[in-house]
Design a protein around this motif. Structure first.
Motif, PDB file in Angstrom:
ATOM      1  N   THR A  65      45.189  46.470  45.997  1.00  0.00           N
ATOM      2  CA  THR A  65      44.489  46.808  47.230  1.00  0.00           C
ATOM      3  C   THR A  65      44.363  45.557  48.091  1.00  0.00           C
ATOM      4  OG1 THR A  65      42.586  47.957  48.144  1.00  0.00           O
ATOM      5  CG2 THR A  65      42.170  46.506  46.269  1.00  0.00           C
ATOM      6  N   PHE A  66      43.615  45.647  49.229  1.00  0.00           N
ATOM      7  CA  PHE A  66      43.684  44.547  50.206  1.00  0.00           C
ATOM      8  C   PHE A  66      42.360  43.833  50.439  1.00  0.00           C
ATOM      9  CE2 PHE A  66      42.836  48.482  52.454  1.00  0.00           C
ATOM     10  CZ  PHE A  66      41.794  48.150  53.294  1.00  0.00           C
ATOM     11  N   ALA A  67      41.247  44.300  49.846  1.00  0.00           N
ATOM     12  CA  ALA A  67      39.966  43.628  50.099  1.00  0.00           C
ATOM     13  C   ALA A  67      38.981  43.925  48.973  1.00  0.00           C
ATOM     14  CB  ALA A  67      39.378  44.107  51.430  1.00  0.00           C
ATOM     15  N   ILE A  68      38.048  42.996  48.759  1.00  0.00           N
ATOM     16  CA  ILE A  68      37.056  43.194  47.693  1.00  0.00           C
ATOM     17  C   ILE A  68      36.208  44.432  47.978  1.00  0.00           C
ATOM     18  CG2 ILE A  68      34.989  42.189  46.620  1.00  0.00           C
ATOM     19  CD1 ILE A  68      36.350  39.489  46.672  1.00  0.00           C
ATOM     20  N   GLY A  69      35.949  44.698  49.262  1.00  0.00           N
ATOM     21  CA  GLY A  69      35.205  45.897  49.632  1.00  0.00           C
ATOM     22  C   GLY A  69      35.876  47.172  49.135  1.00  0.00           C
ATOM     23  N   GLU A  70      37.206  47.189  49.125  1.00  0.00           N
ATOM     24  CA  GLU A  70      37.955  48.336  48.601  1.00  0.00           C
ATOM     25  C   GLU A  70      37.798  48.432  47.085  1.00  0.00           C
ATOM     26  OE1 GLU A  70      39.897  50.677  50.457  1.00  0.00           O
ATOM     27  OE2 GLU A  70      38.577  49.708  51.913  1.00  0.00           O
TER      28      GLU A  70
ATOM     29  N   ALA B 178      37.276  36.059  41.667  1.00  0.00           N
ATOM     30  CA  ALA B 178      37.960  36.885  42.676  1.00  0.00           C
ATOM     31  C   ALA B 178      37.883  36.227  44.046  1.00  0.00           C
ATOM     32  CB  ALA B 178      37.322  38.272  42.720  1.00  0.00           C
ATOM     33  N   GLU B 179      36.675  35.757  44.395  1.00  0.00           N
ATOM     34  CA  GLU B 179      36.509  35.147  45.720  1.00  0.00           C
ATOM     35  C   GLU B 179      37.336  33.879  45.864  1.00  0.00           C
ATOM     36  OE1 GLU B 179      32.258  34.989  45.809  1.00  0.00           O
ATOM     37  OE2 GLU B 179      32.106  36.866  46.959  1.00  0.00           O
ATOM     38  N   LYS B 180      37.506  33.190  44.747  1.00  0.00           N
ATOM     39  CA  LYS B 180      38.279  31.942  44.781  1.00  0.00           C
ATOM     40  C   LYS B 180      39.794  32.217  44.881  1.00  0.00           C
ATOM     41  CE  LYS B 180      39.172  27.532  43.745  1.00  0.00           C
ATOM     42  NZ  LYS B 180      38.826  26.368  44.478  1.00  0.00           N
ATOM     43  N   PHE B 181      40.282  33.206  44.118  1.00  0.00           N
ATOM     44  CA  PHE B 181      41.748  33.334  43.966  1.00  0.00           C
ATOM     45  C   PHE B 181      42.370  34.553  44.650  1.00  0.00           C
ATOM     46  CE2 PHE B 181      40.488  30.844  40.136  1.00  0.00           C
ATOM     47  CZ  PHE B 181      41.105  29.663  40.516  1.00  0.00           C
ATOM     48  N   TRP B 182      41.586  35.481  45.178  1.00  0.00           N
ATOM     49  CA  TRP B 182      42.151  36.607  45.922  1.00  0.00           C
ATOM     50  C   TRP B 182      42.143  36.303  47.407  1.00  0.00           C
ATOM     51  CZ3 TRP B 182      39.396  41.435  43.409  1.00  0.00           C
ATOM     52  CH2 TRP B 182      40.121  41.819  42.265  1.00  0.00           C
TER      53      TRP B 182
ATOM     54  N   GLY C  36      45.839  36.710  45.751  1.00  0.00           N
ATOM     55  CA  GLY C  36      46.604  35.773  44.938  1.00  0.00           C
ATOM     56  C   GLY C  36      47.010  36.354  43.603  1.00  0.00           C
ATOM     57  N   PRO C  37      47.721  35.523  42.809  1.00  0.00           N
ATOM     58  CA  PRO C  37      48.328  35.998  41.566  1.00  0.00           C
ATOM     59  C   PRO C  37      47.340  36.130  40.404  1.00  0.00           C
ATOM     60  CG  PRO C  37      48.938  33.722  41.952  1.00  0.00           C
ATOM     61  CD  PRO C  37      48.143  34.146  43.144  1.00  0.00           C
ATOM     62  N   LEU C  38      46.286  36.901  40.624  1.00  0.00           N
ATOM     63  CA  LEU C  38      45.263  37.094  39.606  1.00  0.00           C
ATOM     64  C   LEU C  38      44.917  38.576  39.512  1.00  0.00           C
ATOM     65  CD1 LEU C  38      43.143  35.533  37.782  1.00  0.00           C
ATOM     66  CD2 LEU C  38      41.509  36.117  39.584  1.00  0.00           C
ATOM     67  N   THR C  39      44.867  39.097  38.287  1.00  0.00           N
ATOM     68  CA  THR C  39      44.486  40.493  38.044  1.00  0.00           C
ATOM     69  C   THR C  39      43.196  40.495  37.231  1.00  0.00           C
ATOM     70  OG1 THR C  39      46.751  41.317  38.146  1.00  0.00           O
ATOM     71  CG2 THR C  39      45.187  42.610  36.859  1.00  0.00           C
ATOM     72  N   ILE C  40      42.235  41.334  37.662  1.00  0.00           N
ATOM     73  CA  ILE C  40      40.924  41.354  37.007  1.00  0.00           C
ATOM     74  C   ILE C  40      40.685  42.730  36.401  1.00  0.00           C
ATOM     75  CG2 ILE C  40      38.449  41.004  37.349  1.00  0.00           C
ATOM     76  CD1 ILE C  40      39.036  39.138  39.609  1.00  0.00           C
ATOM     77  N   LEU C  41      40.238  42.763  35.135  1.00  0.00           N
ATOM     78  CA  LEU C  41      39.931  44.027  34.456  1.00  0.00           C
ATOM     79  C   LEU C  41      38.470  44.379  34.712  1.00  0.00           C
ATOM     80  CD1 LEU C  41      41.692  43.380  31.000  1.00  0.00           C
ATOM     81  CD2 LEU C  41      42.629  44.464  33.055  1.00  0.00           C
TER      82      LEU C  41
END
Ligand code: TXA
Ligand code: MG
Length: 315
Positions: free
Chosen positions: A59-64, A80-84, A86-91
């Motif tokens: 998706t395109f934003a933390i709000g989403e 998330a705030e630091k690396f999005w 970007g190449p990071l996936t969060i469970l």
């Protein structure tokens, strides 16, 4: 063969009823409407991927993201705030709106905001997120440009959104909790060192004997030809008669034909080596009679993710 184009409106059109290739900064994805279980099933068919291997939702934003998950722990929000993007996936714990097929029935959903202008533009134009694994047949080397996708999946999908070559070149780092312990489940485009800077010490668990954790299976990212990883001088002496193709980190071997060697990073930079890794594995696979030899790269920064891919490719 698929249509290859940079048209967002064409991509949107095909996404109404099918799966398409999309660019990201890590590798190309095979994308479908994450809310539509039938279309997501098509991803598994096209990729010949086992259904127990869950997908990443883009998706395109933390709000989403907050629309898809029940909670977002502070520590992970910091990352998330630091690396999005970007190449990071969060469970994160999923809401019902994410179908079972996306997570293989698991409670957590894997989420990522990619750092690619075309991917972001596409995601913003849709009213659904995109489920997408890497756009390669299951177990094979990941694609880092539209032609790689077309070579292998072009006969099965209608369209590939062309966003040039992926600049990072290895898949996203996957992070989440296991039994309340912050854990890295896959080494990738954000280095362990960078994550430790944000959240302190972290457990790394990238191997599992559990067949239900397929991202961790030992053989993966593999070319069709046999591959051996080790000290190149020793390996070349031992396997000379097999005319191997050699993948070097930053320097050609002296006593071996230059046209049978591929250098990952002339600048001795692990980031450059990551960018070139999968295209080099594909090239070696095409050039080799039967054998590919490769050496580990320095085990720091993205080098850890590269060495992980090389080990699995050679397993
Ligand atoms: O960089 C990337 O992450 C690329 C681009 C396209 O975004 N995607 C990618 O997807 O590498 P894939 O499917 O090839 O790898 C995703 C990994 C799999 O190993 C899967 O097992 C793991 O993520 N995964 C997905 N959802 C999970 C979940 N709910 N729990 C644990 N692992 C999960
Ligand atoms: Mg993959």
């Amino acid at each position: 063969m698929a249509i290859i184009s940079d048209s967002i409106s064409e991509a949107r059109k095909y996404l109404q009823f099918d799966v398409i290739g999309i660019p990201t900064e890590t590798v190309y994805g095979l994308a479908a409407n994450a809310f539509d279980a039938n279309l997501v099933t098509r991803i598994f068919e096209v990729k010949e991927r086992p259904k127990f291997d869950p997908l990443i939702v883009h998706t395109f934003a933390i709000g989403e993201v907050l629309k898809f998950v029940k909670s977002f722990p502070d520590e992970l929000m910091l990352v998330a705030e630091k690396f999005w993007p970007g190449p990071l996936t969060i469970l994160l714990p999923r809401k019902e709106i994410i179908p079972d097929i996306v997570t293989s029935g698991l409670e957590n959903v894997a989420i990522r905001i990619p750092d690619h202008p075309l991917a972001i533009e596409l995601l913003k134009s849709l009213d659904f997120p995109l489920a997408a694994p890497s756009a390669n047949p299951f177990g094979y080397v990941s694609p880092t440009n539209a032609l790689h996708v077309n070579d292998q999946l072009g006969s099965r999908i209608p369209f590939i959104l062309n966003g040039g070559s992926s600049k990072i070149g290895v898949e996203s780092t996957i992070i989440g909790y296991e039994n309340d312990v912050l854990t890295i489940f896959r080494l990738g485009g954000i280095s362990v060192e960078d994550i430790i800077e944000v959240c302190g010490d972290i457990r790394i668990k990238t191997h599992s004997s559990n067949p239900l954790a397929p991202g961790m299976i030992d053989s993966h990212y593999a070319p069709g030809k046999r591959m051996i990883l080790g000290d190149l001088n020793t390996l070349v002496q031992r396997h000379h008669s097999e005319n191997p193709i050699v993948i070097c980190y930053d320097k050609l071997l002296n006593h071996y034909p230059a046209d049978m060697q591929i250098v990952l990073s002339p600048n001795s930079d692990v980031r450059q080596a990551a960018t070139n890794l999968f295209a080099s594995l594909r090239q070696a696979d095409q050039m080799a009679d039967s054998l590919i030899l490769a050496e580990p790269v320095p085990d720091e920064g993205l080098g850890k993710a590269i060495n992980d891919r090389l080990r699995r490719a050679a397993f």
